[in-house]
Design a protein around this motif. Structure first.
Motif, PDB file in Angstrom:
ATOM      1  N   THR A  84     -28.014  28.774  -7.283  1.00 39.14           N
ATOM      2  CA  THR A  84     -26.973  29.766  -7.023  1.00 39.14           C
ATOM      3  C   THR A  84     -27.106  30.956  -7.967  1.00 39.14           C
ATOM      4  O   THR A  84     -26.859  32.096  -7.578  1.00 39.14           O
ATOM      5  CB  THR A  84     -25.580  29.131  -7.161  1.00 39.14           C
ATOM      6  N   GLU A  85     -27.502  30.700  -9.216  1.00 44.93           N
ATOM      7  CA  GLU A  85     -27.732  31.807 -10.159  1.00 44.93           C
ATOM      8  C   GLU A  85     -29.012  32.550  -9.809  1.00 44.93           C
ATOM      9  O   GLU A  85     -29.062  33.779  -9.907  1.00 44.93           O
ATOM     10  CB  GLU A  85     -27.804  31.281 -11.598  1.00 44.93           C
ATOM     11  N   MET A  86     -30.060  31.836  -9.413  1.00 45.34           N
ATOM     12  CA  MET A  86     -31.330  32.482  -9.044  1.00 45.34           C
ATOM     13  C   MET A  86     -31.111  33.496  -7.923  1.00 45.34           C
ATOM     14  O   MET A  86     -31.717  34.574  -7.932  1.00 45.34           O
ATOM     15  CB  MET A  86     -32.350  31.445  -8.580  1.00 45.34           C
ATOM     16  N   LEU A  87     -30.271  33.139  -6.957  1.00 45.77           N
ATOM     17  CA  LEU A  87     -30.008  34.029  -5.823  1.00 45.77           C
ATOM     18  C   LEU A  87     -29.427  35.367  -6.267  1.00 45.77           C
ATOM     19  O   LEU A  87     -29.598  36.376  -5.579  1.00 45.77           O
ATOM     20  CB  LEU A  87     -29.051  33.357  -4.835  1.00 45.77           C
ATOM     21  N   ALA A  88     -28.767  35.389  -7.396  1.00 43.04           N
ATOM     22  CA  ALA A  88     -28.122  36.615  -7.885  1.00 43.04           C
ATOM     23  C   ALA A  88     -29.052  37.477  -8.740  1.00 43.04           C
ATOM     24  O   ALA A  88     -28.671  38.582  -9.123  1.00 43.04           O
ATOM     25  CB  ALA A  88     -26.872  36.253  -8.691  1.00 43.04           C
ATOM     26  N   VAL A  89     -30.262  37.004  -9.026  1.00 42.24           N
ATOM     27  CA  VAL A  89     -31.199  37.755  -9.869  1.00 42.24           C
ATOM     28  C   VAL A  89     -32.053  38.649  -8.969  1.00 42.24           C
ATOM     29  O   VAL A  89     -32.860  38.155  -8.172  1.00 42.24           O
ATOM     30  CB  VAL A  89     -32.090  36.807 -10.707  1.00 42.24           C
ATOM     31  N   GLU A  90     -31.882  39.945  -9.098  1.00 43.16           N
ATOM     32  CA  GLU A  90     -32.540  40.916  -8.223  1.00 43.16           C
ATOM     33  C   GLU A  90     -34.065  40.788  -8.233  1.00 43.16           C
ATOM     34  O   GLU A  90     -34.713  40.964  -7.207  1.00 43.16           O
ATOM     35  CB  GLU A  90     -32.131  42.335  -8.640  1.00 43.16           C
ATOM     36  N   GLU A  91     -34.628  40.464  -9.366  1.00 43.55           N
ATOM     37  CA  GLU A  91     -36.092  40.396  -9.496  1.00 43.55           C
ATOM     38  C   GLU A  91     -36.687  39.121  -8.923  1.00 43.55           C
ATOM     39  O   GLU A  91     -37.907  38.977  -8.869  1.00 43.55           O
ATOM     40  CB  GLU A  91     -36.507  40.513 -10.975  1.00 43.55           C
ATOM     41  N   LEU A  92     -35.855  38.166  -8.501  1.00 42.86           N
ATOM     42  CA  LEU A  92     -36.344  36.905  -7.955  1.00 42.86           C
ATOM     43  C   LEU A  92     -36.150  36.874  -6.441  1.00 42.86           C
ATOM     44  O   LEU A  92     -35.094  37.248  -5.930  1.00 42.86           O
ATOM     45  CB  LEU A  92     -35.623  35.718  -8.589  1.00 42.86           C
ATOM     46  N   ILE A  93     -37.188  36.417  -5.744  1.00 46.91           N
ATOM     47  CA  ILE A  93     -37.144  36.297  -4.285  1.00 46.91           C
ATOM     48  C   ILE A  93     -37.566  34.887  -3.885  1.00 46.91           C
ATOM     49  O   ILE A  93     -38.049  34.111  -4.713  1.00 46.91           O
ATOM     50  CB  ILE A  93     -38.045  37.349  -3.593  1.00 46.91           C
TER      51      ILE A  93
END
Length: 181
Positions: free
Chosen positions: A106-115
């Motif tokens: 859920t936190e990863m989804l909010a990181v702009e640089e991560l896809i």
């Protein structure tokens, strides 16, 4: 863990570093940054920016872990009730499902640089005796955060509700994401 890593990677291009994630500084970029059952100990304000900074373009961050949970519903419910009454709400564990994105995804989804954020479960099962299960619980961070007296009481309460042998769901949940190129 460091000694095991060093011993088992002899001859491989692995460099072991013994320090907190927040203290690690380098100009090197990596194809993989991972944490095994320790990401919750990192600083929530900076962990994702630090991970992204360490990754090469197209590199992957992988966070895996998940406590081995009691597989049988009745003892699970009894232990869950004890934990809900003794542990803080953020430390209380729940089963969740394989179909809903769980933390840290859920936190990863909010990181702009991560896809390409993914959640995968690697199933497993183990049967151990109740005393071994309680000994394992004594190493879990939620229990370690209790005072020694409260921890001993919680572990005693858990042991009192368990059968002699405990079937565990040892599924490992993996969260993966790729650094945007």
């Amino acid at each position: 863990m460091l000694a095991v890593l060093q011993r088992t990677t002899t001859g491989l291009p692995v460099g072991a570093v013994n320090l907190d994630f927040e203290a690690f500084e380098t100009d090197q970029r990596f194809d993989l940054v991972y944490a095994a059952a320790a990401w919750h100990w990192t600083d929530p304000e900076t962990r994702w920016q630090r991970a992204v900074r360490l990754l090469a373009e197209g590199g992957i961050v992988a966070v895996f872990g998940r406590p081995a949970e009691i597989a049988d519903p009745e003892p699970f419910a009894a232990v869950d009730e004890i934990e809900r009454s003794l542990l803080s709400p953020e430390q209380s564990r729940s089963r969740g499902t394989a179909y809903e994105m769980a933390w840290p995804g859920t936190e990863m989804l909010a990181v702009e640089e991560l896809i390409d954020v993914e959640q995968r479960d690697l199933p497993g099962e183990l049967v151990i005796d109740a005393d071994a299960y309680v000994a394992r619980l004594a190493t879990v961070s939620a229990y370690l955060m209790l005072t020694p007296v409260a921890r001993a009481d919680a572990l005693r309460q858990v042991r009192d509700v368990l059968p002699g042998r405990v079937r565990l769901d040892t599924t490992v949940r993996v969260h993966l994401a790729t650094k945007r190129g």
